[in-house]
Structure formats: structure tokens, C-alpha cells
Design a protein around this motif. Sequence first.
Motif, short mmCIF file in Angstrom:
data_model
loop_
_atom_site.label_atom_id
_atom_site.label_comp_id
_atom_site.label_asym_id
_atom_site.label_seq_id
_atom_site.Cartn_x
_atom_site.Cartn_y
_atom_site.Cartn_z
N ALA A 1 22.11 42.82 52.86
CA ALA A 1 23.40 42.30 52.38
C ALA A 1 23.29 40.83 51.98
N ASP A 2 22.52 40.05 52.71
CA ASP A 2 22.36 38.64 52.37
C ASP A 2 21.50 38.47 51.12
N LEU A 3 20.47 39.29 50.99
CA LEU A 3 19.63 39.23 49.79
C LEU A 3 20.40 39.66 48.54
N ASN A 4 21.37 40.54 48.72
CA ASN A 4 22.14 41.02 47.58
C ASN A 4 23.25 40.07 47.16
N ASP A 5 23.43 38.98 47.88
CA ASP A 5 24.37 37.94 47.47
C ASP A 5 23.70 37.08 46.40
N THR A 6 23.58 37.65 45.20
CA THR A 6 22.81 37.00 44.14
C THR A 6 23.65 36.07 43.26
N LEU A 7 24.95 36.07 43.43
CA LEU A 7 25.81 35.25 42.57
C LEU A 7 26.02 33.85 43.13
N THR A 8 26.30 33.77 44.43
CA THR A 8 26.65 32.47 45.01
C THR A 8 25.58 31.93 45.96
N ASN A 9 24.82 32.81 46.59
CA ASN A 9 23.82 32.43 47.61
C ASN A 9 24.45 31.81 48.85
N GLY B 1 17.37 40.77 44.37
CA GLY B 1 17.66 41.42 45.64
C GLY B 1 17.40 42.90 45.50
N PRO B 2 17.32 43.62 46.61
CA PRO B 2 17.00 45.05 46.52
C PRO B 2 18.13 45.92 46.00
N ALA B 3 19.36 45.38 45.95
CA ALA B 3 20.53 46.17 45.53
C ALA B 3 20.61 47.44 46.39
N ALA B 4 20.69 48.60 45.75
CA ALA B 4 20.81 49.85 46.52
C ALA B 4 19.46 50.54 46.71
N ASP B 5 18.38 49.87 46.30
CA ASP B 5 17.05 50.47 46.40
C ASP B 5 16.49 50.36 47.81
N ASN B 6 15.54 51.22 48.12
CA ASN B 6 14.84 51.12 49.39
C ASN B 6 14.08 49.81 49.46
N TYR B 7 14.06 49.21 50.64
CA TYR B 7 13.42 47.90 50.81
C TYR B 7 13.13 47.69 52.29
N PHE B 8 11.90 47.26 52.59
CA PHE B 8 11.52 46.91 53.95
C PHE B 8 11.57 45.40 54.11
N ASN B 9 12.36 44.92 55.06
CA ASN B 9 12.57 43.48 55.20
C ASN B 9 11.64 42.82 56.22
N GLY B 10 10.78 43.60 56.86
CA GLY B 10 9.86 43.04 57.84
C GLY B 10 9.88 43.85 59.11
N TYR C 1 25.86 33.03 51.47
CA TYR C 1 25.48 33.66 52.74
C TYR C 1 23.99 33.45 53.01
N LEU C 2 23.19 33.64 51.98
CA LEU C 2 21.75 33.52 52.15
C LEU C 2 21.35 32.11 52.57
N ASP C 3 21.99 31.11 52.00
CA ASP C 3 21.61 29.73 52.31
C ASP C 3 21.90 29.35 53.76
N LEU C 4 22.66 30.15 54.47
CA LEU C 4 22.94 29.88 55.87
C LEU C 4 22.00 30.63 56.82
N LYS C 5 21.06 31.37 56.30
CA LYS C 5 20.26 32.26 57.14
C LYS C 5 18.82 31.80 57.36
N ALA C 6 18.53 30.54 57.08
CA ALA C 6 17.16 30.05 57.30
C ALA C 6 16.71 30.29 58.73
N GLY C 7 17.59 30.02 59.68
CA GLY C 7 17.25 30.14 61.09
C GLY C 7 17.09 31.56 61.57
N LYS C 8 17.40 32.53 60.71
CA LYS C 8 17.21 33.93 61.05
C LYS C 8 16.02 34.53 60.31
#
Length: 336
Positions: free
Chosen positions: A199-207, A261-270, A209-216
Motif C-alpha cells: 500500500a505504501d509503495l502504491n502511493d505513487t502520486l504524493t509519496n 509500485g507493484p499495483a495489483a501485481d504479485n510482489y515479494f517485499n522481503g 505515506y512512503l516518505d514516513l516509512k524509512a524507520g520501517k
Amino acid sequence: MKKISFLISVLGLMLFLSSCFKNKGSEFDEPDYVEPDIAYDKAVFTKGATVLYKIDGENALEFRVGDLKSPVILSSPHDGIFEPAGVDDRDHPDGEIVRDIYATPLVVRVADTLEKRTGMRPHIIINQISRKKLDPNRSRDESYLTSYKMLDAYVQYHQYIKIARQIVKDNIGKGLYIDMHGHGHDKDRIEVGYMLAIADLNDTLTNKYLDLKAGKSSIYGIAKTSDYTFSDLVRGDVAFGTLLANELLPAVPSNRVGNKGPAADNYFNGGYCTLAYGSIAGGNISAIQLETDWKHARKDTYDADLKAFPQQFGGGGIARAIIKYFRLHFGMDMEK
């Protein structure tokens, strides 16, 4: 006087907020903990040594010690075919047993190119045991082991990674651990995993949410000292996925249209190793999981579209991306 005090208070609040919204001050960040050192026999783990863990006389695990000045650790946990006698298959419904075919030869190709271009061979940890018997890229509770023999192997595999990290800490102080895998998803691209939610990777318009997740993320050690925004590190021009794409290896996330971002595609995040041996909790050794595709990286026969052998093509491209990544984010020029 009240007006001056008010202005000082506002200025202080602005400085505080600006620090909070920088990479190294996300809403999830916590102070670094002091990572405990791992004791190991320096007479055994020497440059160029291959340290073996055997079961029934067969090579079960390998730690190929690299150059002591190399900041790179590579691992291949799921390409093994050795099935120790007397060990039942892992038959838990949540226990994945599919082999990541030719992930290990790809790791070797990456190492070969790194050594050729930098003069330093990376550290390599390989599991030769079939995933039907052992999956070291899971927590112990979720590895669903069926024997104490496999439990011992599980513990040893993780000990090898810990020792490799300790060697990097002792000799360089910072580094990168890359856990190599292979996927069978529909899209021929490398999936770059940082332990971030889709969900955070798919925030491709504003970033926002993603910009707050460095610590995760498993690259928090890089993000907290970087002048780039965290979204830049994940899918900007300086992201590892973008560096792969520049080597003609499609990757997600990256700066390429359709792969931000992976959108609705399969994706392994780690997986577990990326979580456990990256820098989420602190420290200066970050981790990335690479889920490689067959066409660009693991196929063992000549590919007419690529006009190359994929293992050589993919291994060379990944190695060159690593070198550029170190130059950008570690301040290290590895090329000789």
C-alpha cells in the motif's frame, strides 16, 4: 517581549517539525540500539576460505569468505537440492517448498563481476539443502522444521550471516546484505524488497505515506543519513531498482513508468533474513531482497531477445548496480 517569545516558540516548533518529517525522523523511528558483537574464529574465517557445514558427509551449508575489505554480503537460501536421509519433508500448509532455481549460480555471477571490477570478492552464504527440508528465510517458529538435524542447520545458516555481518562491521563499519531469490510471477522484472507494505509503495502520486516509512525499512541505516527523501531511495533516480533498470534489468519499485509500485501485481517485499539482518532496528548494515525473474537473470540457456546468457547478463547488471549504489549512498568508490 511577548511577541519575541512567541516568534522564538514558532521558530523552535518549525525546526522540530522539519526534523520530524525528514528521512531520519519518521513517525516510526526509534533510537539505534547497540548491536551485539558476534564472536568468531578469525583463524577459520579468513579471506578466500570456504567454511562448510556437513550433514552425513555432504556439503549442506557454505560460507565462502570474501575479501575482508568487501562491504557486500550475498546469500542464496532456496536453491538447494540436497535431501538429508531420515529427514521428513516440511508438510505444514504454510510451509513453502518451491525451489528458486539457479539463484545460486546468479549469486556467483554477481560475485565474479564484483571481484573483477573492484578487486574484492563479496562474502557468500549458500544453503545446499532442499527447501522441502529446510527454509532458513523464515523465523524459527515459521520454518516448520521436522528434525533436530534441520534445526542445527537452521541455526548454523543464520550464524554464518551474523559472522559475515560482523566481519563487515569489524573491517569497514558499514555494508549491504543482499538476499537472492527467484520468482515465477507473470512480469519479467526484479522485485526489490525493503520490507515495505505494498500500500505504501502504491502511493505513487504524493509519496506522503512512503516518505514516513524509512524507520520501517531494511535500509533505514542508509535513509537516516541520506540527503535524499526516502521515496527517492525507494523509487527515485538513485533507487536500487532504478540502477537495475539502467542496466536493462526491469525492476519494481523504480523510477520507470509502470514499475514505480507493484499495483495489483504479485510482489515479494522481503523475507525474514532481510528483516533480521538489515538496519530496521539500527546499525549500518542494510539489507535488500532481490526476487529475480527467469528471463533476465536466472535462465541457464542463451536468450535471443537479450542476445546474452541471462545469468551472465543479470549477474553483471546486478553487480554494476551494487557498485553504483555504494558510490551514491555509502560514499564508497569500490571500483579499482
